[in-house]
Motif scaffolding. Structure first.
Motif, PDB file in Angstrom:
ATOM      1  N   ALA A  38       0.590 -10.108  23.367  1.00 15.64           N
ATOM      2  CA  ALA A  38      -0.495 -10.739  22.853  1.00 15.64           C
ATOM      3  C   ALA A  38      -0.083 -12.575  22.939  1.00 15.64           C
ATOM      4  O   ALA A  38       0.313 -12.773  22.398  1.00 15.64           O
ATOM      5  N   GLU A  39      -0.427 -11.654  24.284  1.00 16.82           N
ATOM      6  CA  GLU A  39      -1.047 -13.547  24.511  1.00 16.82           C
ATOM      7  C   GLU A  39      -1.871 -14.546  24.502  1.00 16.82           C
ATOM      8  O   GLU A  39      -2.158 -15.950  24.549  1.00 16.82           O
ATOM      9  N   SER A  40      -3.324 -14.061  23.947  1.00 18.82           N
ATOM     10  CA  SER A  40      -4.894 -14.388  23.751  1.00 18.82           C
ATOM     11  C   SER A  40      -5.136 -13.828  22.242  1.00 18.82           C
ATOM     12  O   SER A  40      -5.162 -12.896  21.973  1.00 18.82           O
ATOM     13  N   GLY A  41      -6.432 -14.615  21.563  1.00 11.22           N
ATOM     14  CA  GLY A  41      -7.221 -14.264  21.353  1.00 11.22           C
ATOM     15  C   GLY A  41      -7.740 -12.745  21.649  1.00 11.22           C
ATOM     16  O   GLY A  41      -8.412 -11.797  20.817  1.00 11.22           O
ATOM     17  N   TRP A  42      -7.745 -12.584  22.862  1.00 13.51           N
ATOM     18  CA  TRP A  42      -8.285 -11.053  23.191  1.00 13.51           C
ATOM     19  C   TRP A  42      -7.613 -10.048  23.305  1.00 13.51           C
ATOM     20  O   TRP A  42      -7.822  -8.963  22.714  1.00 13.51           O
ATOM     21  N   ARG A  43      -6.204 -10.779  23.357  1.00 11.12           N
ATOM     22  CA  ARG A  43      -5.229  -9.501  23.401  1.00 11.12           C
ATOM     23  C   ARG A  43      -4.999  -8.657  22.194  1.00 11.12           C
ATOM     24  O   ARG A  43      -5.228  -7.861  21.871  1.00 11.12           O
ATOM     25  N   THR A  44      -5.081  -9.786  21.207  1.00 12.13           N
ATOM     26  CA  THR A  44      -5.162  -9.159  20.084  1.00 12.13           C
ATOM     27  C   THR A  44      -6.356  -8.341  18.931  1.00 12.13           C
ATOM     28  O   THR A  44      -5.899  -6.701  18.756  1.00 12.13           O
ATOM     29  N   THR A 115      -5.887   0.993  31.967  1.00  8.29           N
ATOM     30  CA  THR A 115      -7.001   0.541  30.916  1.00  8.29           C
ATOM     31  C   THR A 115      -7.341  -1.156  30.692  1.00  8.29           C
ATOM     32  O   THR A 115      -5.919  -1.858  30.690  1.00  8.29           O
ATOM     33  N   ASP A 116      -7.921  -1.508  30.639  1.00  6.88           N
ATOM     34  CA  ASP A 116      -8.371  -3.219  31.049  1.00  6.88           C
ATOM     35  C   ASP A 116      -8.012  -3.278  32.286  1.00  6.88           C
ATOM     36  O   ASP A 116      -8.667  -4.324  33.125  1.00  6.88           O
ATOM     37  N   ARG A 117      -6.692  -3.330  32.953  1.00  6.39           N
ATOM     38  CA  ARG A 117      -6.819  -4.046  33.684  1.00  6.39           C
ATOM     39  C   ARG A 117      -5.978  -3.050  34.979  1.00  6.39           C
ATOM     40  O   ARG A 117      -5.486  -1.595  34.435  1.00  6.39           O
ATOM     41  N   ALA A 118      -5.821  -3.012  36.501  1.00  2.63           N
ATOM     42  CA  ALA A 118      -5.691  -1.874  37.265  1.00  2.63           C
ATOM     43  C   ALA A 118      -4.635  -2.314  38.001  1.00  2.63           C
ATOM     44  O   ALA A 118      -3.603  -3.301  37.545  1.00  2.63           O
ATOM     45  N   ALA A 169      -4.284  -8.329  37.885  1.00  2.36           N
ATOM     46  CA  ALA A 169      -5.443  -8.163  38.323  1.00  2.36           C
ATOM     47  C   ALA A 169      -6.710  -9.087  37.679  1.00  2.36           C
ATOM     48  O   ALA A 169      -7.044  -9.551  38.985  1.00  2.36           O
ATOM     49  N   PRO A 170      -6.614  -9.755  36.597  1.00  2.00           N
ATOM     50  CA  PRO A 170      -7.439 -10.754  36.117  1.00  2.00           C
ATOM     51  C   PRO A 170      -7.743 -11.985  36.507  1.00  2.00           C
ATOM     52  O   PRO A 170      -8.583 -13.040  37.251  1.00  2.00           O
ATOM     53  N   ALA A 171      -6.436 -12.051  36.728  1.00  3.23           N
ATOM     54  CA  ALA A 171      -5.941 -13.385  37.904  1.00  3.23           C
ATOM     55  C   ALA A 171      -6.511 -13.466  39.159  1.00  3.23           C
ATOM     56  O   ALA A 171      -7.105 -14.625  39.176  1.00  3.23           O
ATOM     57  N   ASP A 173      -8.811 -11.118  39.931  1.00  5.02           N
ATOM     58  CA  ASP A 173     -10.642 -11.187  40.681  1.00  5.02           C
ATOM     59  C   ASP A 173     -11.283 -12.136  40.152  1.00  5.02           C
ATOM     60  O   ASP A 173     -11.813 -12.502  40.517  1.00  5.02           O
ATOM     61  N   ARG A 174     -10.408 -13.034  39.191  1.00  3.73           N
ATOM     62  CA  ARG A 174     -11.880 -13.523  39.128  1.00  3.73           C
ATOM     63  C   ARG A 174     -11.150 -14.729  39.402  1.00  3.73           C
ATOM     64  O   ARG A 174     -12.470 -15.430  40.190  1.00  3.73           O
ATOM     65  N   LYS A 175     -10.077 -15.434  40.703  1.00  3.00           N
ATOM     66  CA  LYS A 175      -9.821 -15.971  41.676  1.00  3.00           C
ATOM     67  C   LYS A 175     -10.687 -16.208  42.657  1.00  3.00           C
ATOM     68  O   LYS A 175     -11.650 -16.782  43.077  1.00  3.00           O
ATOM     69  N   ASP A 197      -0.622 -18.540  32.658  1.00  4.67           N
ATOM     70  CA  ASP A 197      -0.131 -17.443  32.340  1.00  4.67           C
ATOM     71  C   ASP A 197      -0.904 -16.772  30.768  1.00  4.67           C
ATOM     72  O   ASP A 197      -0.617 -16.006  29.582  1.00  4.67           O
ATOM     73  N   PHE A 198      -3.000 -16.710  30.942  1.00  8.48           N
ATOM     74  CA  PHE A 198      -3.195 -17.097  29.593  1.00  8.48           C
ATOM     75  C   PHE A 198      -2.674 -17.050  28.538  1.00  8.48           C
ATOM     76  O   PHE A 198      -3.939 -16.708  27.502  1.00  8.48           O
ATOM     77  N   THR A 199      -2.197 -18.123  28.154  1.00  4.33           N
ATOM     78  CA  THR A 199      -1.886 -18.297  27.389  1.00  4.33           C
ATOM     79  C   THR A 199      -2.725 -19.916  26.885  1.00  4.33           C
ATOM     80  O   THR A 199      -2.418 -20.708  27.505  1.00  4.33           O
ATOM     81  N   ALA A 222     -11.274 -22.152  34.026  1.00  8.52           N
ATOM     82  CA  ALA A 222     -10.112 -21.357  33.141  1.00  8.52           C
ATOM     83  C   ALA A 222     -10.741 -19.782  32.918  1.00  8.52           C
ATOM     84  O   ALA A 222     -11.646 -19.043  32.687  1.00  8.52           O
ATOM     85  N   HIS A 223      -8.941 -18.916  33.937  1.00  8.87           N
ATOM     86  CA  HIS A 223      -9.410 -17.828  33.575  1.00  8.87           C
ATOM     87  C   HIS A 223      -9.144 -16.444  31.825  1.00  8.87           C
ATOM     88  O   HIS A 223     -10.129 -15.789  32.119  1.00  8.87           O
ATOM     89  N   ASN A 224      -9.155 -17.254  31.058  1.00  3.44           N
ATOM     90  CA  ASN A 224      -9.627 -17.138  29.770  1.00  3.44           C
ATOM     91  C   ASN A 224      -9.945 -17.844  28.894  1.00  3.44           C
ATOM     92  O   ASN A 224      -9.381 -19.275  28.978  1.00  3.44           O
ATOM     93  N   ASP A 225     -10.232 -17.686  27.580  1.00  2.00           N
ATOM     94  CA  ASP A 225     -10.983 -18.877  26.295  1.00  2.00           C
ATOM     95  C   ASP A 225      -9.536 -19.745  26.280  1.00  2.00           C
ATOM     96  O   ASP A 225      -9.203 -20.927  26.001  1.00  2.00           O
ATOM     97  N   GLU A 271     -18.437 -13.233  29.552  1.00  2.00           N
ATOM     98  CA  GLU A 271     -17.498 -13.041  28.063  1.00  2.00           C
ATOM     99  C   GLU A 271     -16.716 -11.518  29.353  1.00  2.00           C
ATOM    100  O   GLU A 271     -17.063 -10.722  30.383  1.00  2.00           O
ATOM    101  N   CYS A 272     -16.027 -11.222  28.536  1.00  2.00           N
ATOM    102  CA  CYS A 272     -14.919  -9.847  28.665  1.00  2.00           C
ATOM    103  C   CYS A 272     -14.766  -9.359  27.649  1.00  2.00           C
ATOM    104  O   CYS A 272     -14.076  -9.685  26.841  1.00  2.00           O
ATOM    105  N   SER A 273     -15.281  -8.029  27.248  1.00  2.00           N
ATOM    106  CA  SER A 273     -15.054  -7.374  25.632  1.00  2.00           C
ATOM    107  C   SER A 273     -13.905  -6.803  25.475  1.00  2.00           C
ATOM    108  O   SER A 273     -13.552  -5.842  27.213  1.00  2.00           O
TER     109      SER A 273
HETATM  110  O1  AHR Z   1      -6.925  -8.491  31.050  1.00  2.00           O
HETATM  111  C1  AHR Z   1      -7.725  -8.290  30.356  1.00  2.00           C
HETATM  112  C2  AHR Z   1      -7.410 -10.601  30.444  1.00  2.00           C
HETATM  113  O2  AHR Z   1      -5.817 -10.598  29.585  1.00  2.00           O
HETATM  114  C3  AHR Z   1      -8.025 -11.163  29.163  1.00  2.00           C
HETATM  115  O3  AHR Z   1      -9.709 -11.384  30.323  1.00  2.00           O
HETATM  116  C4  AHR Z   1      -6.910 -12.339  28.834  1.00  2.00           C
HETATM  117  O4  AHR Z   1      -7.664 -13.127  27.467  1.00  2.00           O
HETATM  118  C5  AHR Z   1      -5.979 -11.661  27.969  1.00  2.00           C
HETATM  119  O5  AHR Z   1      -4.770 -11.914  28.704  1.00  2.00           O
END
Ligand code: AHR
Length: 318
Positions: A38-44, A115-118, A169-171, A173-175, A197-199, A222-225, A271-273
Motif C-alpha cells: 500500500a505504498e502509494s496512491g496508485w496502489r490504493t 498484473t501491473d509488473r513483469a 519493473a517500473p523502476a 524500465d522508467r529509468k 521506494d515509491f513512497t 520522480a518515478h511516481n507522484d 499517466e500510469c493507470s
Molecule cells: O507498479 C506501478 C507503480 O507502483 C506505480 O507507478 C507506483 O506508484 C506504485 O507504487
C-alpha cells in the motif's frame, strides 16, 4: 497484521487446480491475488479496482498485501496453491526470483496472470498473460517532455532522479526509457539517482539529501507522484519553489499529483493507470475456461501538462 493477512490467505476454499481448464463445476471462480503493498496512491486505487471488479464479475477474491516484500508474496502464492484456487494473479514487487514458485503453480495446474509488473523469467510458459503498462514508454515520454522543454538552451541541465523500488519493473524500465531519450544530448546530466521506494516519506528524505549535496538542481524526475509530492515538501523546506526553481516530472497521475500539477508545483505527469481490475477479471475468466489470451495486454495511457490537469481534475477517478 501480517499474521492476519497470512491467515486470511490460508483460509481454505477453491475448486480448481486440476485438469486443463480449472474452475468449479458450477462455474464459480476463486482468484488468489497477491498485491505489492500500500505504498502509494496508485496502489490504493489499484487495490480498489481489483476488489470492485472481482465483486462485479462474481469472482471470489482472496487478497493479500505483501507489504513490499517478495518473501510475503511467495508465501501467499504457495498458500493459494495449497488452497487450490482457480487462478492466481499477482503484481510482483521485484522482477527476479519467481521461477521456483511459478513452477509450483504450473505443476498444480493453476494458471497465473501477471498484473501491473513483469517478471524476468525466461520461461514465459510460467504465466498465461501479463496485463499492465509499458513502463519503458512511460520513461521515454518523461524524457521527451524534458528534451522539448529545454530545446532552446545549450546550458547544462542538472537532473536528480527518484527511483522506484529497487529491482522492480517500473523502476528499471522508467529509468531506462528516460535515459534512452535524454542520452542523445550530453547537456542533460543525471547528477544523482537513488531509490525513494515509491513512497512519499522516502521521496522527501532522499530529496532533502539531494538538495544538501547538490546546490544546482534544475530538474527532478520522480518515478511516481508520491515520491514527487514528498520531494516538493523537501524543496519548499529548502526555500525553493517547486515547478519553477526546480522543474518536476512524475509518473502516475493520481489525484494528489494532478492537483500539484494544476497548482504549478509539478510540470508534467506521465499517466500510469491503476484501473486494471475489469480487464484482469475478464482475462481470469478466459484462462480458467482454457481459452487462449494474448501474451501481453498493454494499458492505454496519456500524459498531462499543467493546463490539461486543470481540465481533467474534476472527473479524475483516482
Ligand atoms: O507498479 C506501478 C507503480 O507502483 C506505480 O507507478 C507506483 O506508484 C506504485 O507504487
Amino acid at each position: 497484521m501480517l499474521a492476519g493477512l497470512t491467515a486470511a490467505a490460508l483460509t481454505s476454499c477453491g475448486s480448481g487446480g486440476s485438469g486443463g481448464a480449472s474452475g468449479a463445476d458450477d462455474g464459480s471462480i476463486t482468484m488468489g491475488f497477491s498485491q505489492v503493498g500500500a505504498e502509494s496512491g496508485w496502489r490504493t486505487a489499484n487495490t480498489k479496482s481489483v476488489q470492485e471488479a472481482a465483486k462485479e464479475s462474481g469472482i471470489t477474491l482472496k487478497f493479500s498485501d505483501a507489504q513490499q516484500k517478495q518473501e510475503n508474496q511467495i508465501k501467499a502464492i504457495r498458500s493459494y496453491i495449497q488452497q487450490k484456487v482457480d487462478v492466481i494473479a499477482f503484481s510482483p514487487v521485484v522482477e527476479s526470483g519467481w521461477d521456483t514458485v511459478l513452477k509450483e503453480a504450473r505443476d498444480a495446474k493453476i494458471p497465473v496472470i501477471l498484473t501491473d509488473r513483469a517478471v524476468d523469467s525466461k520461461d514465459t510458459t510460467l504465466y498465461k498473460t501479463f496485463l499492465g503498462s509499458d513502463f519503458v514508454e512511460e520513461g521515454r515520454k518523461a524524457g521527451k517532455w524534458l528534451v522539448e522543454s529545454f530545446n532552446n538552451s545549450t546550458d547544462p541541465v542538472n537532473i536528480v532522479e527518484l527511483q522506484g523500488t529497487t529491482g522492480s519493473a517500473p523502476a528499471n524500465d522508467r529509468k531506462a526509457g528516460f535515459a534512452e531519450v535524454i542520452g542523445a544530448d550530453p547537456k542533460f546530466k543525471v547528477i544523482a539517482s537513488q531509490t525513494g521506494d515509491f513512497t512519499r516519506a522516502k521521496g522527501k528524505e532522499v530529496m532533502e539529501a539531494f538538495l544538501k549535496s547538490n546546490p544546482d538542481i534544475d530538474v527532478l524526475y520522480a518515478h511516481n507522484d508520491d515520491m514527487g509530492l514528498g520531494a516538493i515538501e523537501a524543496i519548499e523546506g529548502a526555500g525553493k519553489v517547486p515547478g519553477k526553481d526546480i522543474k518536476i516530472i512524475t509518473v502516475d497521475a493520481v489525484k494528489d499529483g494532478m492537483q500539484a500539477l494544476a497548482d504549478g508545483k509539478i510540470n508534467y505527469i506521465v499517466e500510469c493507470s491503476p484501473l486494471l481490475g475489469p480487464q484482469l477479471m475478464d482475462l481470469a475468466k478466459k484462462v480458467v475456461k482454457g481459452e487462449t489470451v494474448p501474451a501481453r495486454v498493454v494499458t492505454e495511457e496519456t500524459t498531462f501538462t499543467q493546463e490539461q490537469a486543470k481540465t481533467a481534475l474534476p472527473n479524475r477517478k483516482y
